[in-house]
Design a protein around this motif. Structure first.
Motif, PDB file in Angstrom:
ATOM      1  N   TRP A  74       1.196  -1.288   0.055  1.00  0.00           N
ATOM      2  CA  TRP A  74       0.046  -0.221  -0.250  1.00  0.00           C
ATOM      3  C   TRP A  74       1.243   1.693  -0.190  1.00  0.00           C
ATOM      4  CZ3 TRP A  74      -4.671   1.530  -1.479  1.00  0.00           C
ATOM      5  CH2 TRP A  74      -4.930   2.540  -1.205  1.00  0.00           C
ATOM      6  N   ARG A  75       1.699   1.211   0.622  1.00  0.00           N
ATOM      7  CA  ARG A  75       2.581   2.272   0.499  1.00  0.00           C
ATOM      8  C   ARG A  75       3.346   2.689  -0.970  1.00  0.00           C
ATOM      9  NH1 ARG A  75       5.252   0.904   6.605  1.00  0.00           N
ATOM     10  NH2 ARG A  75       3.463   2.362   7.586  1.00  0.00           N
ATOM     11  N   ALA A  76       3.793   1.989  -1.192  1.00  0.00           N
ATOM     12  CA  ALA A  76       4.705   1.594  -2.827  1.00  0.00           C
ATOM     13  C   ALA A  76       3.601   2.504  -3.729  1.00  0.00           C
ATOM     14  CB  ALA A  76       4.775   0.184  -3.162  1.00  0.00           C
ATOM     15  N   HIS A  77       2.327   1.615  -3.772  1.00  0.00           N
ATOM     16  CA  HIS A  77       1.158   2.329  -4.384  1.00  0.00           C
ATOM     17  C   HIS A  77       0.788   3.968  -4.682  1.00  0.00           C
ATOM     18  CE1 HIS A  77      -2.990   2.082  -6.386  1.00  0.00           C
ATOM     19  NE2 HIS A  77      -3.430   2.838  -4.988  1.00  0.00           N
ATOM     20  N   VAL A  78       0.618   4.119  -3.412  1.00  0.00           N
ATOM     21  CA  VAL A  78       0.870   5.281  -2.614  1.00  0.00           C
ATOM     22  C   VAL A  78       1.515   6.447  -3.033  1.00  0.00           C
ATOM     23  CG1 VAL A  78       0.695   7.603  -0.436  1.00  0.00           C
ATOM     24  CG2 VAL A  78      -0.871   4.971  -0.331  1.00  0.00           C
ATOM     25  N   ALA A  79       3.071   5.809  -2.866  1.00  0.00           N
ATOM     26  CA  ALA A  79       3.872   7.027  -3.494  1.00  0.00           C
ATOM     27  C   ALA A  79       4.275   7.092  -4.753  1.00  0.00           C
ATOM     28  CB  ALA A  79       5.484   5.913  -2.464  1.00  0.00           C
ATOM     29  N   ARG A  80       3.527   5.944  -5.554  1.00  0.00           N
ATOM     30  CA  ARG A  80       3.161   5.942  -7.056  1.00  0.00           C
ATOM     31  C   ARG A  80       2.369   7.150  -6.916  1.00  0.00           C
ATOM     32  NH1 ARG A  80       1.707   0.499  -9.450  1.00  0.00           N
ATOM     33  NH2 ARG A  80       1.301   1.631 -11.589  1.00  0.00           N
ATOM     34  N   VAL A  81       1.292   6.977  -6.397  1.00  0.00           N
ATOM     35  CA  VAL A  81       0.192   8.166  -6.467  1.00  0.00           C
ATOM     36  C   VAL A  81       0.317   9.513  -6.797  1.00  0.00           C
ATOM     37  CG1 VAL A  81      -1.915   8.794  -5.836  1.00  0.00           C
ATOM     38  CG2 VAL A  81      -2.039   6.083  -6.415  1.00  0.00           C
ATOM     39  N   LYS A  82       1.245   9.856  -5.769  1.00  0.00           N
ATOM     40  CA  LYS A  82       1.785  11.245  -5.248  1.00  0.00           C
ATOM     41  C   LYS A  82       2.891  10.914  -6.057  1.00  0.00           C
ATOM     42  CE  LYS A  82       1.240  10.947  -0.344  1.00  0.00           C
ATOM     43  NZ  LYS A  82       1.735  10.632   1.845  1.00  0.00           N
ATOM     44  N   ALA A  83       3.713  10.029  -6.876  1.00  0.00           N
ATOM     45  CA  ALA A  83       4.185  10.609  -8.333  1.00  0.00           C
ATOM     46  C   ALA A  83       4.152  11.560  -9.664  1.00  0.00           C
ATOM     47  CB  ALA A  83       5.097   9.880  -8.595  1.00  0.00           C
ATOM     48  N   LEU A  84       2.916  11.213  -9.397  1.00  0.00           N
ATOM     49  CA  LEU A  84       1.971  11.267 -10.739  1.00  0.00           C
ATOM     50  C   LEU A  84       1.469  13.285 -10.402  1.00  0.00           C
ATOM     51  CD1 LEU A  84      -1.373   9.119 -10.635  1.00  0.00           C
ATOM     52  CD2 LEU A  84       0.352   9.232 -12.163  1.00  0.00           C
ATOM     53  N   PRO A  85       1.334  13.581 -11.942  1.00  0.00           N
ATOM     54  CA  PRO A  85       0.873  15.172 -11.689  1.00  0.00           C
ATOM     55  C   PRO A  85      -0.117  15.432 -10.582  1.00  0.00           C
ATOM     56  CG  PRO A  85       0.683  14.385 -14.162  1.00  0.00           C
ATOM     57  CD  PRO A  85       1.470  12.756 -12.734  1.00  0.00           C
ATOM     58  N   GLU A  86      -0.405  16.787 -10.836  1.00  0.00           N
ATOM     59  CA  GLU A  86      -1.074  17.580  -9.101  1.00  0.00           C
ATOM     60  C   GLU A  86      -2.944  16.680  -9.881  1.00  0.00           C
ATOM     61  OE1 GLU A  86      -2.768  20.801  -6.508  1.00  0.00           O
ATOM     62  OE2 GLU A  86      -0.889  21.090  -7.808  1.00  0.00           O
ATOM     63  N   ASP A  87      -3.194  16.992 -11.033  1.00  0.00           N
ATOM     64  CA  ASP A  87      -4.387  17.171 -11.775  1.00  0.00           C
ATOM     65  C   ASP A  87      -4.795  15.201 -11.809  1.00  0.00           C
ATOM     66  OD1 ASP A  87      -2.718  16.247 -14.420  1.00  0.00           O
ATOM     67  OD2 ASP A  87      -3.960  17.036 -14.720  1.00  0.00           O
ATOM     68  N   TYR A  88      -3.961  14.558 -12.083  1.00  0.00           N
ATOM     69  CA  TYR A  88      -4.200  13.169 -11.808  1.00  0.00           C
ATOM     70  C   TYR A  88      -4.041  12.458 -10.449  1.00  0.00           C
ATOM     71  CZ  TYR A  88      -3.067  11.377 -16.776  1.00  0.00           C
ATOM     72  OH  TYR A  88      -3.000  11.830 -18.539  1.00  0.00           O
ATOM     73  N   GLN A  89      -3.146  13.493  -9.455  1.00  0.00           N
ATOM     74  CA  GLN A  89      -3.883  12.643  -8.180  1.00  0.00           C
ATOM     75  C   GLN A  89      -5.362  13.076  -7.891  1.00  0.00           C
ATOM     76  OE1 GLN A  89      -0.515  14.075  -5.200  1.00  0.00           O
ATOM     77  NE2 GLN A  89       0.579  14.082  -7.421  1.00  0.00           N
ATOM     78  N   ILE A  90      -5.366  14.667  -7.787  1.00  0.00           N
ATOM     79  CA  ILE A  90      -7.172  14.619  -7.738  1.00  0.00           C
ATOM     80  C   ILE A  90      -7.706  13.929  -8.516  1.00  0.00           C
ATOM     81  CG2 ILE A  90      -9.010  16.647  -8.211  1.00  0.00           C
ATOM     82  CD1 ILE A  90      -6.054  18.613  -7.926  1.00  0.00           C
ATOM     83  N   VAL A  91      -7.611  13.416  -9.267  1.00  0.00           N
ATOM     84  CA  VAL A  91      -9.233  12.532  -9.509  1.00  0.00           C
ATOM     85  C   VAL A  91      -8.423  11.541  -9.477  1.00  0.00           C
ATOM     86  CG1 VAL A  91      -9.389  11.815 -12.719  1.00  0.00           C
ATOM     87  CG2 VAL A  91      -8.861  13.908 -11.625  1.00  0.00           C
ATOM     88  N   TYR A  92      -7.037  10.944  -9.207  1.00  0.00           N
ATOM     89  CA  TYR A  92      -6.927   9.236  -8.444  1.00  0.00           C
ATOM     90  C   TYR A  92      -7.737   9.338  -7.177  1.00  0.00           C
ATOM     91  CZ  TYR A  92      -5.423   5.318  -5.829  1.00  0.00           C
ATOM     92  OH  TYR A  92      -5.292   4.079  -5.353  1.00  0.00           O
ATOM     93  N   ARG A  93      -7.582  10.474  -6.736  1.00  0.00           N
ATOM     94  CA  ARG A  93      -8.522  10.525  -4.937  1.00  0.00           C
ATOM     95  C   ARG A  93      -9.970  10.703  -5.483  1.00  0.00           C
ATOM     96  NH1 ARG A  93      -4.029  14.010  -3.691  1.00  0.00           N
ATOM     97  NH2 ARG A  93      -5.386  15.536  -4.450  1.00  0.00           N
TER      98      ARG A  93
END
Length: 113
Positions: free
Chosen positions: A13-32
């Motif tokens: 899960w931590r590795a997954h969250v790190a991958r999400v945090k590495a995405l551009p901000e607009d991708y992170q917002i939509v992912y959340r």
């Protein structure tokens, strides 16, 4: 579930969250927002590892690498994108509804006897 399994799950899960945090901000917002939607709708597969969510991250990583905006990847209707991903998946609502239907059918049959 053993302690080793729980620790391994936490690492994944931590590795997954790190991958999400590495995405551009607009991708992170939509992912959340997708994540919230799935937690609300409750596809059963969501609790089985990070498979569905990891697939979305992979899709997003590919879109970001190509320089696409997140809505170019998902389409403008993100909820429809989510629904399409889980259209053949069983949800917790489905399980509850099936249990209610079985109970109702049983009571109707018992009443007819």
């Amino acid at each position: 579930m053993s302690i080793r399994d729980m620790i391994e799950g936490k690492k994944e899960w931590r590795a997954h969250v790190a991958r999400v945090k590495a995405l551009p901000e607009d991708y992170q917002i939509v992912y959340r927002e997708i994540q919230k939607y799935f937690f609300k709708v409750g596809p059963v597969e969501l609790t089985e590892g990070t498979g569905l969510l990891s697939g979305i991250v992979e899709l997003f990583e590919g879109g970001a690498a190509l320089g696409k905006g997140v809505l170019e990847v998902t389409g403008s209707d993100v909820a429809a994108f989510c629904d399409d991903l889980i259209k053949d998946s069983k949800t917790y609502d489905d399980i509850i509804q099936e249990a209610i239907d079985k109970e109702f059918d049983k009571k109707v049959k018992d009443k007819k006897k």
